[in-house]
Design a protein around this motif. Structure first.
Motif, short mmCIF file in Angstrom:
data_model
loop_
_atom_site.label_atom_id
_atom_site.label_comp_id
_atom_site.label_asym_id
_atom_site.label_seq_id
_atom_site.Cartn_x
_atom_site.Cartn_y
_atom_site.Cartn_z
N THR A 14 0.85 -1.20 0.00
CA THR A 14 0.00 0.00 0.00
C THR A 14 0.88 1.24 0.00
N GLY A 38 -1.32 12.65 -8.59
CA GLY A 38 -2.69 13.08 -8.32
C GLY A 38 -3.70 11.95 -8.31
N VAL A 39 -3.23 10.75 -8.10
CA VAL A 39 -4.11 9.57 -8.05
C VAL A 39 -4.18 9.13 -6.59
N ARG A 40 -5.38 8.80 -6.11
CA ARG A 40 -5.57 8.39 -4.72
C ARG A 40 -5.94 6.91 -4.70
N THR A 95 -7.44 3.70 -3.11
CA THR A 95 -8.46 3.40 -2.09
C THR A 95 -8.24 2.03 -1.48
N GLU A 154 0.71 9.09 -5.54
CA GLU A 154 0.47 10.40 -4.94
C GLU A 154 1.03 11.57 -5.75
N GLY A 182 -9.09 9.08 -9.57
CA GLY A 182 -8.32 10.17 -10.14
C GLY A 182 -8.86 10.59 -11.49
N GLU A 238 -17.38 8.92 -5.34
CA GLU A 238 -16.36 9.97 -5.34
C GLU A 238 -15.83 10.27 -6.75
N ASP A 286 1.26 3.87 -3.01
CA ASP A 286 0.93 5.26 -2.67
C ASP A 286 2.04 6.20 -3.11
N GLU A 317 -13.88 5.36 -10.58
CA GLU A 317 -13.06 4.45 -9.78
C GLU A 317 -12.47 3.38 -10.71
N PHE A 356 -8.28 2.63 -7.27
CA PHE A 356 -7.85 4.01 -7.12
C PHE A 356 -8.80 4.97 -7.81
#
Length: 177
Positions: A95, A106-108, A110, A103, A133, A164, A99, A167, A131
């Motif tokens: 993870t 600009g990608v998060r 999940t 990061e 973005g 959000e 990350d 995805e 993820f």
């Protein structure tokens, strides 16, 4: 003049000559001209088909040029790495590793879910990444992921529209030792 009057006026030899001449003429037409007319008809149909194909290609020419131009602007990805391995002790840190890759772009992430039951004899481990973005950021993340050393292959990629935003889910295989 009727046929009976013509028979009476002409000798039998002339009538036979005319009949033989007519038979030769009909034979010539049947043997030489009719096949040639059929060939001409066939060739005319082929020319019409080829003209149709040529017209379609002329219409598609601007699209082909635009695609070639777009292809020349796309960054080359190269081969997927698979040249290094992740130590088994580092699997718990996947993870954090992903990350660090995502990061800055600009990608998060999940979720990162390694599947312990998927480990193969060749030392491959299936990992499911989820993820969020923007599409361009996700594309850059996937290119970065392609250069990630332990990545052997990406098996599947899916996308859904979630709460959000868009995805993305990737199932990829990593080399572990």
């Amino acid at each position: 003049m009727t046929l009976a009057e013509i028979k009476a006026a002409l000798p039998a030899r002339t009538l036979i000559t005319l009949a033989v001449g007519a038979a030769v003429a009909l034979g010539f037409v049947a043997v030489f001209l009719i096949p040639e007319y059929r060939t001409v008809e066939s060739l005319t149909a082929q020319v019409a088909d080829m003209q149709l194909v040529l017209d379609q290609r002329r219409q598609l020419e601007p699209v082909v040029k635009a695609l070639a131009e777009a292809r020349s602007r796309v960054q080359a990805v190269g081969t997927v790495s698979g040249q290094s391995t992740v130590p088994v002790a580092e699997v718990g840190r996947l993870t954090q590793i992903f990350d660090e890759l995502a990061e800055p772009l600009g990608v998060r992430l999940t979720s990162v879910a390694p599947d312990a039951a998927s480990v193969t004899k060749d030392g491959l481990l299936a990992v499911r990444l989820t993820f969020l973005g923007q599409a361009e950021a996700v594309r850059r993340f996937m290119l970065t992921l392609g250069a990630f050393g332990p990545l052997v292959k990406v098996e599947s990629a899916t996308t859904v529209f979630g709460r959000e935003g868009r995805e993305y889910t990737l199932k990829c295989w990593l080399a572990v030792k």
